[in-house]
Motif scaffolding. Structure first.
Motif, PDB file in Angstrom:
ATOM      1  N   ASP A 117      59.515  44.128  13.030  1.00 31.81           N
ATOM      2  CA  ASP A 117      58.956  43.979  11.598  1.00 31.81           C
ATOM      3  C   ASP A 117      59.941  43.237  10.685  1.00 31.81           C
ATOM      4  O   ASP A 117      61.327  43.917  10.841  1.00 31.81           O
ATOM      5  CB  ASP A 117      58.718  45.470  11.062  1.00 31.81           C
ATOM      6  N   LYS A 118      59.810  42.459   9.914  1.00 25.87           N
ATOM      7  CA  LYS A 118      60.930  41.776   9.338  1.00 25.87           C
ATOM      8  C   LYS A 118      61.527  42.755   8.243  1.00 25.87           C
ATOM      9  O   LYS A 118      62.506  42.411   7.919  1.00 25.87           O
ATOM     10  CB  LYS A 118      60.280  40.508   8.713  1.00 25.87           C
ATOM     11  N   GLU A 119      60.770  43.665   7.960  1.00 25.62           N
ATOM     12  CA  GLU A 119      61.344  44.649   7.057  1.00 25.62           C
ATOM     13  C   GLU A 119      62.591  45.463   7.677  1.00 25.62           C
ATOM     14  O   GLU A 119      63.297  46.164   6.923  1.00 25.62           O
ATOM     15  CB  GLU A 119      60.418  45.692   6.363  1.00 25.62           C
ATOM     16  N   ILE A 170      65.020  44.087   8.828  1.00 23.70           N
ATOM     17  CA  ILE A 170      66.425  43.263   8.570  1.00 23.70           C
ATOM     18  C   ILE A 170      67.022  43.705   7.415  1.00 23.70           C
ATOM     19  O   ILE A 170      66.262  43.746   6.252  1.00 23.70           O
ATOM     20  CB  ILE A 170      66.028  41.887   8.559  1.00 23.70           C
ATOM     21  N   LYS A 171      68.289  44.173   7.197  1.00 25.00           N
ATOM     22  CA  LYS A 171      68.991  44.889   5.873  1.00 25.00           C
ATOM     23  C   LYS A 171      70.206  43.843   5.739  1.00 25.00           C
ATOM     24  O   LYS A 171      70.702  43.392   6.501  1.00 25.00           O
ATOM     25  CB  LYS A 171      69.062  46.142   6.115  1.00 25.00           C
ATOM     26  N   GLU A 214      59.505  36.528  13.446  1.00 22.63           N
ATOM     27  CA  GLU A 214      59.735  37.132  11.940  1.00 22.63           C
ATOM     28  C   GLU A 214      60.996  37.720  11.548  1.00 22.63           C
ATOM     29  O   GLU A 214      61.538  37.365  10.581  1.00 22.63           O
ATOM     30  CB  GLU A 214      58.498  38.004  11.726  1.00 22.63           C
ATOM     31  N   GLU A 215      61.709  38.470  12.521  1.00 25.56           N
ATOM     32  CA  GLU A 215      62.950  39.080  12.050  1.00 25.56           C
ATOM     33  C   GLU A 215      64.139  38.020  12.061  1.00 25.56           C
ATOM     34  O   GLU A 215      64.882  38.246  11.568  1.00 25.56           O
ATOM     35  CB  GLU A 215      63.326  40.294  13.123  1.00 25.56           C
ATOM     36  N   LYS A 271      63.833  36.144   8.754  1.00 24.53           N
ATOM     37  CA  LYS A 271      64.168  36.755   7.711  1.00 24.53           C
ATOM     38  C   LYS A 271      65.725  36.842   7.635  1.00 24.53           C
ATOM     39  O   LYS A 271      66.281  36.832   6.436  1.00 24.53           O
ATOM     40  CB  LYS A 271      63.442  38.246   7.841  1.00 24.53           C
ATOM     41  N   GLU A 322      66.947  33.857   6.322  1.00 21.65           N
ATOM     42  CA  GLU A 322      66.729  33.657   4.830  1.00 21.65           C
ATOM     43  C   GLU A 322      67.534  34.341   3.919  1.00 21.65           C
ATOM     44  O   GLU A 322      67.991  34.192   2.866  1.00 21.65           O
ATOM     45  CB  GLU A 322      64.975  34.205   4.474  1.00 21.65           C
ATOM     46  N   MET A 323      67.938  35.703   4.644  1.00 21.44           N
ATOM     47  CA  MET A 323      69.121  36.435   3.686  1.00 21.44           C
ATOM     48  C   MET A 323      70.374  35.857   3.870  1.00 21.44           C
ATOM     49  O   MET A 323      71.261  36.609   3.432  1.00 21.44           O
ATOM     50  CB  MET A 323      68.871  38.015   4.238  1.00 21.44           C
TER      51      MET A 323
END
Length: 443
Positions: free
Chosen positions: A57-59, A61-62, A78-79, A82, A85-86
């Protein structure tokens, strides 16, 4: 490279990835990761250490994470997308390892076959004597802050081991494998030759392998084996149902007598390689002898259990050379029992490329059963069937179905080898359940 304190693994259940995660956890870093929700045997070590595994889940990634990406996942995962992108650091597994081992006296163990067992053996022997961290291809990893040595399994698939420049290398053999990537044996050889040129201090190579005799290197190569034209060789080999023993000679002089609780010529060769490294590093011979005698093996390599009157063995063997070695070991340990091979081919390309060799290897067993070809993430379909392989086995082979393992019940007081790199364990489990149930009904 600056190593951060928070690591996130994309594909953490991969054998190398799970091992690296446990190493970093052992060194005090915060570690988590993601993978499919299906249980895989490498997960146990992660669970035991309390390392959190999330569904993809891409969410997940923090901010502040360093993301280590498994080689089975492309940049459009997806991860990984992400994380980039961050603006987070994203590094492939093998590249991370290549930088990480620079902090130690590193030993890379590679070869078409036997690298996991040899890595596990060296990790056991050296780790019992000197502070050692290690990464084994069966998903085992161990990190300690005071480690002086780092023992690493170096995989040749897609030339990933070219990210490594270890101080030493042990090379067990060169054989044609991974036909989905390598063109032929010459292509495989060139990869190993390039890897050997990156080794900093010395190479320990099996002199029984003609390909290894052709290696070029910046440093002298020490050859080991059975024949006396090797730098390190053995005499007076004794093999019995308890294991093997032998005398080791180095540069023509007797070095010592060693015993191992394992079976088959391949395990003797693995032991000679480890003894040679320890000799090079001046490790106490008596301590090496003691450690060799206590090695219990690695995961999914000749793992045994007794069920009713049957010996059930699980083994990762997925190449004809490995199948031959596993049958050889079983025959040494159980010379008076019938040896039954249950084999699940791994990937369609390997099955096609090595079809005749698989038939020859499996014919060494007394009886042969086959499971459908395992379709990996690399390839979902292929132009070959399990019946094609069955036709190559001179003594005949029966194809097993997971919901009907009853054909195996006709064998009594025998050894059943479940071999493969896919999910052949589920066939083994189904057989064990059926055997236990049948035994209870008969009692």
């Amino acid at each position: 490279m600056t190593f951060e304190e928070v690591y996130y693994f994309v594909g953490i259940k991969g054998s190398g990835m799970s091992a690296l995660a446990m190493i970093l956890h052992g060194k005090g870093f915060k570690v988590s990761g993601s993978d499919v929700e299906t249980y895989f045997f490498t997960q146990k070590g992660l669970d035991d250490k309390g390392i959190t595994i999330y569904p993809f889940d891409k969410e997940n990634i923090k901010p502040g994470m360093t993301v280590i990406a498994g080689n089975a996942f492309s940049d459009d995962h997806e991860e990984i997308v992400k994380a980039k992108e961050m603006g987070l650091t994203v590094i492939r597994y093998h590249n991370f390892i290549g930088e990480f081992i620079k902090n130690y006296t590193s030993i890379g163990i590679t070869g078409s076959h036997g690298k996991t067992s040899t890595t596990g053996l060296l990790a056991h022997v050296l780790g019992g004597i000197e502070p050692t961290s290690y990464l084994i291809g069966d998903g085992t990893g161990f990190g300690r802050e005071d480690a002086e040595f780092f023992v690493l399994e170096a995989c040749e698939y897609r030339r990933h081991f070219l990210a490594y420049s270890p101080d030493y290398a042990i090379i067990t053999n060169i054989d044609f494998d991974h036909p989905d990537y390598y063109k032929n044996i010459e292509d495989v050889f060139h990869a190993f030759d390039e890897f050997s040129s990156q080794v900093k201090k010395g190479i320990i190579a099996c002199g029984e392998d003609p390909c290894l005799r052709k290696l070029s290197s910046n440093y002298p190569i020490i050859f080991y084996g059975f024949s006396e034209d090797n730098d390190v060789f053995v005499r007076d080999v004794v093999k019995n149902t308890s294991g093997s023993s032998f005398d080791v000679y180095i540069k023509g002089e007797k070095y010592g007598h060693f015993s191992i609780p394992s079976y088959g010529n391949h395990n003797i060769l693995n032991s000679i390689a480890v003894i040679t490294f320890c000799w090079l590093e001046g490790i106490d011979k008596e301590q090496v002898q003691a450690q060799l005698e206590t090695f219990g093996g690695v995961k999914r390599r000749f793992t045994e259990k007794k069920v009713a009157d049957m010996v059930v063995i699980d083994d990762y063997a997925h190449h004809p050379s490995e199948i031959k070695a596993t049958i050889d070991a079983a025959t040494q340990k159980y010379p008076d029992k019938e040896i039954i091979a249950v084999f699940q081919p791994h990937t369609f390309t390997r099955t096609i490329a090595l079809m005749d060799d698989f038939g020859e290897a499996l014919n060494l067993a007394d009886s042969v059963y086959l499971c459908d070809i395992f379709s990996s993430a690399r390839e979902q379909t292929g132009k070959v069937s399990i019946e094609d392989l069955a036709g190559k086995i001179a003594k005949g082979a029966e194809v097993l179905q997971l919901n009907n393992m009853s054909p195996l019940l006709k064998h009594k007081n025998a050894v059943v080898l479940f071999m493969g790199a896919g999910d052949v364990q589920k066939f083994g489990t189904a057989y064990e359940d059926l055997l236990s149930y049948s035994t209870k009904r008969m009692s």
